[in-house]
Design a protein around this motif. Structure first.
Motif, PDB file in Angstrom:
ATOM      1  N   THR A   1      -9.006   0.194  -4.641  1.00  0.00           N
ATOM      2  CA  THR A   1      -8.676   0.208  -6.062  1.00  0.00           C
ATOM      3  C   THR A   1      -7.379  -0.569  -6.255  1.00  0.00           C
ATOM      4  O   THR A   1      -6.357  -0.243  -5.642  1.00  0.00           O
ATOM      5  CB  THR A   1      -8.505   1.641  -6.585  1.00  0.00           C
ATOM      6  OG1 THR A   1      -9.739   2.347  -6.437  1.00  0.00           O
ATOM      7  CG2 THR A   1      -8.106   1.633  -8.054  1.00  0.00           C
TER       8      THR A   1
ATOM      9  N   ARG B   1      -5.084   1.197  -3.432  1.00  0.00           N
ATOM     10  CA  ARG B   1      -5.291   2.624  -3.225  1.00  0.00           C
ATOM     11  C   ARG B   1      -6.721   2.859  -2.711  1.00  0.00           C
ATOM     12  O   ARG B   1      -7.639   2.107  -3.031  1.00  0.00           O
ATOM     13  CB  ARG B   1      -5.079   3.395  -4.533  1.00  0.00           C
ATOM     14  CG  ARG B   1      -3.694   3.182  -5.162  1.00  0.00           C
ATOM     15  CD  ARG B   1      -2.593   3.795  -4.310  1.00  0.00           C
ATOM     16  NE  ARG B   1      -1.273   3.641  -4.902  1.00  0.00           N
ATOM     17  CZ  ARG B   1      -0.246   3.052  -4.319  1.00  0.00           C
ATOM     18  NH1 ARG B   1      -0.397   2.538  -3.095  1.00  0.00           N
ATOM     19  NH2 ARG B   1       0.926   2.965  -4.904  1.00  0.00           N
ATOM     20  N   ASP B   2      -6.900   3.900  -1.908  1.00  0.00           N
ATOM     21  CA  ASP B   2      -8.216   4.319  -1.424  1.00  0.00           C
ATOM     22  C   ASP B   2      -8.936   3.186  -0.686  1.00  0.00           C
ATOM     23  O   ASP B   2     -10.089   2.853  -0.971  1.00  0.00           O
ATOM     24  CB  ASP B   2      -9.090   4.816  -2.589  1.00  0.00           C
ATOM     25  CG  ASP B   2      -8.415   5.923  -3.390  1.00  0.00           C
ATOM     26  OD1 ASP B   2      -7.795   6.800  -2.765  1.00  0.00           O
ATOM     27  OD2 ASP B   2      -8.494   5.891  -4.628  1.00  0.00           O
TER      28      ASP B   2
ATOM     29  N   ALA C   1      -0.564  -2.504  -6.213  1.00  0.00           N
ATOM     30  CA  ALA C   1      -0.850  -1.633  -5.075  1.00  0.00           C
ATOM     31  C   ALA C   1      -2.342  -1.573  -4.782  1.00  0.00           C
ATOM     32  O   ALA C   1      -3.185  -1.819  -5.652  1.00  0.00           O
ATOM     33  CB  ALA C   1      -0.325  -0.225  -5.355  1.00  0.00           C
TER      34      ALA C   1
ATOM     35  N   SER D   1      -6.022  -0.039 -13.544  1.00  0.00           N
ATOM     36  CA  SER D   1      -6.715  -0.119 -12.261  1.00  0.00           C
ATOM     37  C   SER D   1      -8.063  -0.809 -12.397  1.00  0.00           C
ATOM     38  O   SER D   1      -8.665  -0.828 -13.478  1.00  0.00           O
ATOM     39  CB  SER D   1      -6.924   1.282 -11.679  1.00  0.00           C
ATOM     40  OG  SER D   1      -5.687   1.931 -11.469  1.00  0.00           O
TER      41      SER D   1
ATOM     42  N   GLU E   1       0.811  -1.213   0.000  1.00  0.00           N
ATOM     43  CA  GLU E   1       0.000   0.000   0.000  1.00  0.00           C
ATOM     44  C   GLU E   1       0.844   1.263   0.000  1.00  0.00           C
ATOM     45  O   GLU E   1       0.329   2.369  -0.217  1.00  0.00           O
ATOM     46  CB  GLU E   1      -0.926   0.005   1.215  1.00  0.00           C
ATOM     47  CG  GLU E   1      -1.933  -1.130   1.221  1.00  0.00           C
ATOM     48  CD  GLU E   1      -2.883  -1.035   2.394  1.00  0.00           C
ATOM     49  OE1 GLU E   1      -3.435   0.069   2.629  1.00  0.00           O
ATOM     50  OE2 GLU E   1      -3.062  -2.049   3.085  1.00  0.00           O
TER      51      GLU E   1
ATOM     52  N   ASP F   1       4.900   3.090  -1.003  1.00  0.00           N
ATOM     53  CA  ASP F   1       5.705   3.250  -2.207  1.00  0.00           C
ATOM     54  C   ASP F   1       6.352   1.916  -2.572  1.00  0.00           C
ATOM     55  O   ASP F   1       6.969   1.260  -1.727  1.00  0.00           O
ATOM     56  CB  ASP F   1       6.799   4.297  -1.970  1.00  0.00           C
ATOM     57  CG  ASP F   1       6.213   5.685  -1.762  1.00  0.00           C
ATOM     58  OD1 ASP F   1       5.141   5.963  -2.341  1.00  0.00           O
ATOM     59  OD2 ASP F   1       6.817   6.485  -1.018  1.00  0.00           O
TER      60      ASP F   1
END
Length: 477
Positions: free
Chosen positions: A273, A260-261, A258, A284, A247, A249
């Motif tokens: 996401t 995201r959100d 990854a 995505s 989650e 870098d």
């Protein structure tokens, strides 16, 4: 496995020292260790145990349909025998031969290890890969020198993916397991404090877990958790391509996966996401998990990375993750009972990291309950965490303190370290007591209340969850 003649099985097991007694009959498709699971044509593997010897049950296995016995001596069973010095090793040689054969025609072998989350991730991964092709994965936690080869013996000519869960008790264990299943993808989920008493520390744990990627070929894939510093440091332990997940870098790599959100709903189910980067292109897709717990995001990312590494699309992976459900008992099993009471049964096993994840999930769930029932209480029945060595006392105190800090209302601790857990929780100002398992089973829940049950397997707290659930009436969600 594919059904075949006994002589063909023996050939697959080479160069193991094998003696055959009896006719060259057809064996398969099943390989079983329990005579009660014997099926017509199956191979019964007689494994000596601490209390019973599988050789004693060979006649019953044959009576149930087993066509042959893999043993260290000829039993009373009237069937052909494959004789080896050590039946666990004999099972391993059989698995190695079967996997070698199926990989030669294109089957992909994936291995999963980590200090926590192996079984949950394995279950998610199996459901991801099933969206692409026939997949064989362990039932429950078959992750040792018996479970890994036994799982591998379920493959056949239609199997596209083999998933192996790999535990470790020290240096060399995972290296041995990987020698049986010849990995194309090796996954390291995290390096935590589970089993520090056996390994001796985090560095030794990381070294042992890294064995899963050390033998990968340049064309293989190492799936590594970029959010875990010890996993991140493993980059130089492999010549394989690297798929990073996390989650935060993510380092430069062949594949970056990854979340995201990230958000969690009242049922502690996460949505996020899924962002996948290859070279300079990012694709995505939305994911809504059905499994319970914020920590499942990391497990889902690991499963996604492995699926993408073997050629699945982002859309395929996201869809499969959103449809995936828990497949293993007593792992974040959410039970809804009468009068809106809930039991979170996570009693299969425990270590400091999984204990923290369970407590955080309970805190998330009770917050939702309190919106409907302002007076709802969270009660945690916490059992011992084993194999923690000299750090055990401090880590159990840490668990009690965390329960209080997260807003758990009452802690009932069970086991050798129950007093330490309870005292630490009381010092933070909440109600806490040490109890027997029977006493913990009598906990009373008011409308809207939550009960978390969490402990190492040998403590047997699944019996507490079962007793409470039966008493107040509930069914698994």
């Amino acid at each position: 496995m594919r059904a075949r003649r006994l002589s063909e099985l023996v050939e697959l097991m080479q160069p193991a020292a094998v003696e055959v007694v009896g006719d060259d009959t057809v064996i398969g498709p099943d390989v079983v260790l329990d005579n009660r699971e014997a099926t017509p044509g199956s191979l019964f593997v007689a494994i000596p145990g601490s209390r019973v010897d599988g050789h004693s049950f060979a006649p019953q296995a044959v009576a149930a349909g087993a066509a042959a016995v893999l043993g260290s001596f000829v039993t009373e069973a009237e069937a052909p025998h494959i004789l080896v010095e050590d039946t666990v090793q004999g099972l391993s040689w059989l698995a190695r031969g079967l996997v070698r054969e199926e990989r030669a025609r294109g089957m992909v072998s994936v291995g999963v290890t980590g200090s926590s989350g192996k079984t949950s991730t394995k279950d998610l991964l199996a459901q991801v890969l099933e969206a692409r092709g026939a997949t064989v994965a362990p039932v429950g936690s078959q992750n040792n020198e018996i479970g890994v080869p036994l799982t591998a013996c379920r493959i056949d000519g239609s199997t596209q993916f083999l998933v192996s869960e790999m535990g470790s008790r020290g240096a060399g264990h995972i290296e041995w397991l990987t020698s049986l299943v010849g990995l194309d993808v090796g996954m390291v989920l995290n390096i935590g404090r589970a089993h520090v008493g056996e390994f001796g520390g985090i560095e030794q744990t990381a070294r042992a877990k890294s064995e899963i990627i050390a033998g990968l070929e340049p064309g293989g894939w190492a799936v590594l958790n970029a959010d875990d510093p010890a996993c991140r440091a493993m980059r130089d332990e492999t010549v394989a391509r690297v798929a990073w997940f996390g989650e935060g870098d993510l380092p430069e790599g062949d594949l970056r996966v990854a979340a995201r959100d990230v958000v969690c709903d009242e049922s502690a189910q996460a949505a996020f996401t899924l962002a996948v980067t290859r070279e300079s292109e990012t694709v995505s897709a939305p994911v809504s998990l059905r499994v319970i717990g914020r920590h499942q995001v990391s497990n889902a990312l690991a499963a996604a990375a492995a699926g993408l590494a073997v050629g699945m699309t982002v859309a395929e992976v996201a869809g499969a993750l959103s449809a995936a459900e828990s497949r293993s008992d007593w792992r974040m099993e959410l039970v809804h009972c009468s009068r809106d009471r809930i039991v979170l049964n996570d009693a299969y096993n425990a270590n400091p990291d999984s204990m923290a994840a369970a407590l955080r999930t309970a805190a998330n769930l009770i917050a939702g309950q309190r919106r409907r029932h302002p007076g709802a209480r969270a009660v945690a029945v916490l059992g011992d965490m084993l194999e923690l060595g000299p750090e055990s006392g401090g880590l159990h105190a840490e668990a009690g303190a965390l329960a209080a800090d997260l807003g758990i209302d009452e802690v009932i601790s069970v086991g050798e370290h129950a007093g330490i857990v309870a005292e630490a929780a009381r010092e933070r100002g909440i109600e806490a007591r040490a109890a027997t398992r029977a006493e913990a089973s009598q906990v009373d829940l008011a409308p809207g209340d939550l009960l978390l049950v969490k402990g190492s397997r040998s403590v047997g707290l699944e019996l507490v969850a079962d007793a409470v659930t039966k008493r107040i009436g509930g069914v698994p969600k």
